[in-house]
Write a protein that holds these residues in place. Structure first.
Motif, mmCIF file in Angstrom:
data_model
loop_
_atom_site.group_PDB
_atom_site.id
_atom_site.type_symbol
_atom_site.label_atom_id
_atom_site.label_comp_id
_atom_site.label_asym_id
_atom_site.label_seq_id
_atom_site.Cartn_x
_atom_site.Cartn_y
_atom_site.Cartn_z
ATOM 1 N N GLN A 189 0.825 -1.204 0.000
ATOM 2 C CA GLN A 189 0.000 0.000 0.000
ATOM 3 C C GLN A 189 0.866 1.264 0.000
ATOM 4 O OE1 GLN A 189 -3.914 -0.282 2.332
ATOM 5 N NE2 GLN A 189 -2.615 -1.753 3.391
ATOM 6 N N TRP A 198 -13.223 0.213 4.338
ATOM 7 C CA TRP A 198 -11.783 -0.021 4.406
ATOM 8 C C TRP A 198 -11.515 -1.520 4.346
ATOM 9 C CZ3 TRP A 198 -7.742 3.151 4.003
ATOM 10 C CH2 TRP A 198 -6.487 2.677 4.376
ATOM 11 N N ASN A 203 -7.778 1.244 -0.847
ATOM 12 C CA ASN A 203 -7.307 1.897 0.380
ATOM 13 C C ASN A 203 -6.324 3.034 0.092
ATOM 14 O OD1 ASN A 203 -8.795 -0.029 1.679
ATOM 15 N ND2 ASN A 203 -7.060 -1.111 2.564
#
Length: 235
Positions: free
Chosen positions: A4, A133, A145
């Motif tokens: 991420q 989420w 996300n």
């Protein structure tokens, strides 16, 4: 987390983008989702009223679209209650329509203004991420996300003659096609990984709209130029 972080660094999301408090505190509750909605919706509407000079009681039609957060009472009810709008206001809350909801909302407002004279319509588009989420490890699901943040947009549409000279744009016409009848158009919701189907369906819909709208303005080779560049066949 490492994946991420890498995506976020390359996503182009700026320093002025925000996650809602519910995500920072890992409290994915309905209450926090409502708080997120209130912050972005009321902020966008306050700016709209300040820029246009109208008051909440001048709004005759209210349309709100939010695909993933559809509470009861609705988002339109929250707005009407907050601003104490008039009881006769027509309000519509659209959900589950994804990115197309903004265009659908404008089309709905346009149709309603054709049926009612001397009216103001407010269209508000937002999305809510507090309760959406993703906590798993599938990389394709983790993308949301890193890409989505808080945000909202509001626009005023009117058919009042005296407002024409102040308008930024005029709706001349609009055109929409629905591909929901084709199973391939919703395949990416039911069968993960069919990215090619998504691209082909969107290309096909784009070409239908472009050919219909610009049939008298473009040469045939210009109409098909996007397909030749993408090397995708019509479905």
């Amino acid at each position: 987390f490492d994946f991420q972080l890498r995506v976020f660094e390359r996503s182009g999301v700026g320093e002025e983008a925000y996650w809602p408090p519910g995500i920072w505190n890992l409290e994915f509750t309905m209450e926090n989702a409502r708080k997120e909605a209130e912050v972005v919706m009321f902020g966008a509407l306050d700016d709209l009223f300040a820029k246009t000079g109208i008051t909440p009681k001048d709004v005759d039609i209210l349309i709100v679209n939010c695909s993933l957060f559809c509470p009861t009472p609705s988002l339109t009810s929250m707005i009407i209650n907050h601003y104490k709008m008039k009881p006769s206001i027509q309000n519509y809350n659209l959900g589950g329509m994804g990115c197309s909801a903004g265009v659908v909302s404008i089309a709905l407002a346009n149709d309603l203004l054709k049926a009612r004279k001397n009216c103001n319509a407010v269209v508000l588009s937002t999305e809510n991420i507090t309760m959406n989420w993703y906590m798993g490890k599938r990389k394709s699901m983790l993308l949301s996300n890193t890409l989505f943040r808080m945000g909202c947009g509001a626009v005023l549409l009117t058919n009042k003659p005296r407002s024409g000279c102040f308008a930024s744009y005029t709706i001349q016409s609009y055109l929409m096609f629905s591909a929901s009848g084709n199973l391939r158009s919703i395949g990416f919701f039911t069968l993960l990984g069919h990215i090619l189907d998504i691209v082909m369906m969107r290309t096909n819909q784009y070409m239908k709209n472009r050919m219909q709208k610009e049939s008298g303005a473009l040469l045939w080779r210009e109409k098909y130029q996007p397909l030749r560049e993408m090397r995708l066949p019509l479905i």
